[in-house]
Enzyme design. Structure first.
Site, PDB file in Angstrom:
ATOM      1  NE  ARG A 292       4.091  -4.342   4.762  1.00  0.00           N
ATOM      2  CZ  ARG A 292       3.761  -5.617   4.771  1.00  0.00           C
ATOM      3  NH1 ARG A 292       4.222  -6.431   3.836  1.00  0.00           N
ATOM      4  NH2 ARG A 292       2.987  -6.102   5.710  1.00  0.00           N
TER       5      ARG A 292
ATOM      6  CG  ASN B  44       7.305  -5.167   6.348  1.00  0.00           C
ATOM      7  OD1 ASN B  44       7.186  -3.951   6.212  1.00  0.00           O
ATOM      8  ND2 ASN B  44       6.411  -5.885   7.001  1.00  0.00           N
TER       9      ASN B  44
END
Length: 92
Positions: free
Chosen positions: A20, A38
């Site tokens: 990320r 996520n």
């Protein structure tokens, strides 16, 4: 120039490997707005809004990923959703 929005889901070893953060850095470098998070099933989902060229470049970069990630699939589709956030951020 017209901006586009694209919803992208990345599969593989993409959680717990700084993926990320890689997405945030890549998106910001391309002046893309949006978010990344996520998912409960081990994938990473993002909404990217920017020029078609830059969104394409981001999608290509997702296949490379962070040094510890192992991307097995990148699935994208056009979206009518517009990010509410300024910039590009990790959301929960």
């Amino acid at each position: 120039m017209v901006n586009i929005s694209r919803k992208i889901v990345v599969s593989g070893l993409v959680q717990g490997v700084w993926f990320r953060s890689f997405v945030v850095d890549s998106a910001r470098n391309l002046s893309i707005k949006g978010w990344v998070r996520n998912t409960d099933d081990g994938q990473v989902e993002l909404l990217a809004r920017g020029s078609p060229e830059n969104v394409d470049l981001l999608e290509q970069a997702l296949w490379i990923g962070s040094p510890l990630s192992q991307v097995s699939d990148v699935h994208s589709r056009q979206s009518k959703q517009t990010p509410i956030l300024n910039g590009f951020k990790i959301i929960w």
